[in-house]
Each structure stands twice: as structure tokens, then as C-alpha cells.
Design an enzyme around this catalytic site. Structure first.
Site, PDB file in Angstrom:
ATOM      1  CE  LYS A   1      -1.632   2.566   3.159  1.00 27.70           C
ATOM      2  NZ  LYS A   1      -1.498   3.882   2.466  1.00 27.70           N
TER       3      LYS A   1
ATOM      4  N   GLY B   1       7.648   5.593   7.672  1.00 28.21           N
ATOM      5  CA  GLY B   1       6.845   6.806   7.763  1.00 28.21           C
ATOM      6  C   GLY B   1       7.140   7.551   9.045  1.00 28.21           C
TER       7      GLY B   1
ATOM      8  N   GLY C   1       3.848   5.387  13.085  1.00 28.94           N
ATOM      9  CA  GLY C   1       4.532   4.160  13.463  1.00 28.94           C
ATOM     10  C   GLY C   1       4.046   3.604  14.788  1.00 28.94           C
TER      11      GLY C   1
ATOM     12  CD  GLU D   1      13.470   4.702   7.832  1.00 26.23           C
ATOM     13  OE1 GLU D   1      13.594   5.673   8.624  1.00 26.23           O
ATOM     14  OE2 GLU D   1      13.181   4.836   6.643  1.00 26.23           O
TER      15      GLU D   1
ATOM     16  CD  GLU E   1      11.052  13.524  10.554  1.00 23.76           C
ATOM     17  OE1 GLU E   1      11.952  13.008   9.870  1.00 23.76           O
ATOM     18  OE2 GLU E   1      10.065  12.886  10.971  1.00 23.76           O
TER      19      GLU E   1
END
Length: 489
Positions: free
Chosen positions: A183, A237, A242, A259, A394
Site C-alpha cells: 500500500k 513513515g 509508526g 523505519e 521533525e
């Protein structure tokens, strides 16, 4: 498999790819918007919850009773080699797709596109190296240690490096003997569907082994983390999503590979001889790489007082010289952000930093003259406090925050003052000293004097994820389960 030929453009209006068939979407279609032009380039098939379930069922059948499980390692490797050959021959087509769908520019082509085919060829080689191992123990017999495929793997990929991540995860899962439901992000659905097209037309991968669905809704996507027919979730992502993936997968004890995000530090030591090439790499690695939309970005630059002003002035001049614009222009060095929402988010981070006392050295706005497209200037902020929002969260945009430090101890403390631990860098005249500093940073990978780790497992500490991707046979083992057999003497 058909004879290899150049297909018509990969920017196309696709159906869903389920059990080796192209299937009309039950929930209609949604627009795929180019970030460079803000125009609709295609419509993507919106998979219903039931159709995602159909894809899972197809992958389950293909693993449990299809030919994939009975194929030899050499036969699976041959399929991956076919994929690698096709990806290399169609690299120009995928690059054109990347320019339209996610704003890839020429200086990113190797990492975004060209490397994908080579990764498939390498995975084919690794598939043939999987073998049982004999281990010694206390018993009288022999213990044989096997690595068995997990089963059905759901692969969930982001929009920033969609093609190479789609291919990398697919490679590892298939080399291990698993089947897959892929996906891609709703912002880059064509990347996954074009890959399905290459698999369908140019490889002997059996039906159901690879399925690609592109739902826009959360509930349909969530099924790929909760359905008991799935054995593993491989996700790249944000750390926020996550956590949700990890929680959703926990009820059925799925194996997970995460990750996630990063807020990595680049430390410049006081004995560093600052060259223009070094500054160009710092700017690219810490700010302009894919318009700052990279989890490995070294977005915190740590400078000693003795070098602070010189480095900032020279970096700002380089940042102002970066050519931002249309990805199809070979002279453009930085393309757009992925969406209007992402550009708004980056702008809000910059405004928040200024309100918190940071100083805007350059950038911080949409480039003049670019009236369409989700562009944002390379931005440098100074006077940033280590605990401020801009130094902790981030941004996922071309924003570099500069922090001062007193001595080596202070630099290490600031670098480790983060909920993330994915990447980083140390620059210094004394390489041994730089390596000693690098060893103290709590991060998954770190470069010394611009020498990035190569061929090593990739992943992070803390909220940057769980598990490791790549790194040779260990990357394949991430998609497998250990099994021990005791054999009498």
C-alpha cells in the site's frame, strides 16, 4: 512475462492490482496532484475495505498453496532478476513519473530511481545464499538452524522516496519467500501501481504473490495492520503513525519493521578546516535533499563559537544560490514539497521558531516568481535553543536549525537530546577524535567527514524505529523467522 519493450508513460490511470488481475475500484477514484504544478496528473483507484481484504486473501493463498512456496531459491531469484532488469530498462520512465508525482529533481535520480533495479539484482543474489546452519549445543545430536519465511507481509510506504522504498521492501520480502500486499501513500499511488505493472508485464512472479492497493481511507489501510491473515507489517513513515501501526499489530502479535522519523545532528568540531565542498554537502544533507523531506536529514547543525559566524554566513550564501523550481529542468537543484498541507506545516514551524526567539538568516518563505507548485526556500535559523520545538520536532522541509555548543561534551549532550536517533554526522580535522565523538551519539548510522555508512543495516534508535532494513543477508532475515531442528547423531 512479455518481451521487454518500452511501455507508454507510467503516469497513467490504473486499476487495483489483486491476484494478478487489474480490478476496478469499489470506492471510486481520487485525484493524484503534481506538487510541481498543482495539476491533476491522474486519478487513483480507491480500494474499499473489502478489496483490501481480497488482496490479503490473494496473498494468503499464494503463500499457503500457490507455486511461490514450492519454488526453489534459484527460481525466486530469477524472478527478482527479471524485475531488476526491467526496472533498469525503464528507469527513464520511472524518473519521469517521479518528477510528476513527487517532485524528484535530477540530482536525486540515482538515489530515488536508478538504484532500485540494482537492489533487485542484489536481492536475487541474496535469495540464493539463504541456507541452513549447523549450531553446537549441549545435546548429543546436531542442531540445524533454519530461517523460514513469515508468510504474508503488508508493506506500507511513504511519499518521499516511494519507488526505491517500494522496491527495497518488496525485494526483501520476496527474496525471503513471503507474499506481499503493498500500500503506497495516497499522495504517491502511481509509484506502487507502476511497479505492479512492471511486475505483471515483465516478470514470472505468480499471481497473488504481489498485490497493490491504494485506498485513501484510514479504515481500509488499517486492515493491513490488524487482519490476522497478515504475518508481518513493514512500515516506513512518521513516528506518530509508526506508534499506531505498532499498537494495531500488537493484538495479533505480528512481526513489525518500523523505519520512522529523525532529527539528526551534524557536529562540526573546532579543528575542522571548512571547505566549500564540505559546506555544499552539509547543506544538501541537512536542508535541501528532496526539499528537506527525508528522515535521514541532518537538520540540526551544531557549531562551536569559533566557527559559528563564518559557517553560517557561507552556508547562507550557498542556500540563496540553490535553484528551486520545476523538477523537469535539469538545472534545478531542489523541487517542491509534496502538498499544500506540508508547505503550510513547514511555514508554521518557521513562524513558531521565530516566535520562540530564533533568528531567520535566509529563506523562510515561498520563492518569488513560483506562483504554482508547493515550493519553499532553503531556510537557515540560528539562535535556536536545544529544547525548543524547532530543535526537537521533525519539520520535514528544507529548514536547518543551527545550535551553538561549548565543548565536545556539550556537543554530544545536545546531539543526544532528542527523541530520535536515525542518522547524523561529525566533521573534524582529527579523524580519530571525530570517530570517538561519533561513537557516543545514540543513532543508527553516522557519517564521519562525509563518509556515509555503506552496505550496513539501516534503522534507528528510540522513536526512529524498530528493526533494520538492508545490510546483506541480515536484511532478508528481518522478513523471516528462526526455526531450530534437533537431529540425532
Amino acid at each position: 512475462m512479455t518481451e521487454l519493450q518500452t511501455p507508454k508513460t507510467l503516469v497513467d490511470t490504473y486499476q487495483l492490482y489483486i491476484d494478478g488481475n487489474w480490478v476496478e475500484p469499489a470506492d471510486g477514484r481520487y485525484d493524484d496532484i503534481s506538487p510541481a504544478s498543482e495539476q491533476v496528473i491522474a486519478t487513483a483507484p480507491d480500494a474499499s475495505i473489502a478489496q483490501v481484504g481480497d488482496a490479503i486473501a490473494a496473498a494468503r493463498r499464494a503463500f499457503d498453496s500457490g507455486p511461490w512456496g514450492t519454488m526453489s531459491a534459484a527460481q525466486r531469484a530469477a524472478c527478482l532478476s527479471q524485475l531488476g532488469d526491467a526496472l533498469m530498462k525503464h528507469a527513464d520512465d520511472f524518473f519521469a513519473l517521479s518528477q510528476s508525482e513527487w517532485g524528484c529533481v535530477a540530482n536525486e535520480r540515482v538515489m530515488q530511481i536508478d538504484g532500485a533495479g540494482f537492489m533487485s539484482i542484489y536481492a536475487a543474489q541474496l535469495a540464493t545464499e539463504l541456507a541452513d546452519q549447523e549450531v553446537t549445543g549441549m545435546g548429543a545430536g546436531t542442531t540445524v538452524l533454519r530461517h523460514e519465511p513469515l508468510g504474508v507481509v503488508s508493506v506500507l510506504t511513504p511519499w518521499n522516496f516511494p519507488h526505491c522504498l517500494n522496491v527495497m521492501k518488496l525485494n526483501h520480502a520476496l527474496a525471503a519467500g513471503n507474499t506481499v500486499v503493498l500500500k503506497p501513500s495516497p499522495l504517491t499511488p502511481l509509484a506502487g501501481l507502476a511497479l505492479a505493472r512492471i511486475i505483471d508485464e515483465f516478470t514470472d512472479i505468480p499471481p497473488g504473490v504481489v498485490n497493490v492497493v491504494t485506498p485513501s481511507g484510514v479504515e481500509a489501510a488499517k486492515l493491513l495492520t490488524t487482519d490476522p491473515r497478515i504475518d508481518m507489517v513493514s512500515f516506513t513513515g512518521s513516528s506518530v503513525v509508526g506508534r499506531q501501526v505498532m499498537s494495531a499489530a500488537g493484538d495479533t502479535m505480528k512481526r513489525i519493521l518500523l523505519e520512522l522519523g529523525g532529527k539528526s545532528a551534524s557536529i562540526v568540531l573546532d579543528d575542522t578546516e571548512i571547505t566549500d565542498d564540505m559546506l555544499q554537502q552539509m547543506l544538501f544533507d541537512g536542508c535541501s535533499l528532496h526539499a528537506g523531506q527525508a528522515c535521514i536529514l541532518h537538520s540540526r547543525l551544531l557549531l562551536p563559537d569559533s566557527l559559528h559566524d563564518e559557517v553560517v554566513d557561507r552556508l547562507a550564501a550557498l542556500a540563496r544560490a540553490v535553484k528551486v523550481g520545476d523538477p523537469t529542468d535539469p538545472e534545478v537543484q531542489m523541487g517542491p514539497l509534496i502538498s499544500a498541507a506540508q508547505r503550510d506545516r513547514v511555514e508554521a514551524h518557521v513562524v513558531g521558531a521565530l516566535n520562540d526567539g530564533a533568528t531567520l538568516v535566509t529563506g523562510g518563505r515561498r520563492p518569488p516568481g513560483l506562483d504554482s507548485g508547493f515550493y519553499f526556500e532553503p531556510t537557515i535559523l540560528t539562535g535556536v535553543a536545544p529544547n525548543s520545538t524547532i530543535a526537537q520536532e521533525e519539520v520535514f522541509g528544507p529548514v536547518m536549525t543551527v545550535l551553538r555548543y561549548r565543548d565536545d561534551e556539550d556537543a554530544v549532550a545536545i546531539a543526544n537530546n532528542s527523541q530520535y536517533g536515525l542518522s547524523g554526522a561529525v566533521w573534524g580535522g582529527d579523524v580519530d577524535r571525530a570517530v570517538r565523538i561519533a561513537r557516543r551519539i545514540r543513532t543508527g548510522q553516522i557519517a564521519v567527514n562525509g563518509c556515509s555508512p555503506g552496505g550496513a543495516p539501516f534503522g534507528g534508535f528510540k522513536l526512529s524505529g524498530l528493526g533494520r532494513e538492508g545490510g546483506g543477508i541480515g536484511g532478508i532475515h528481518q522478513y523471516m523467522e528462526q526455526m531450530a531442528i534437533g537431529v540425532p547423531a
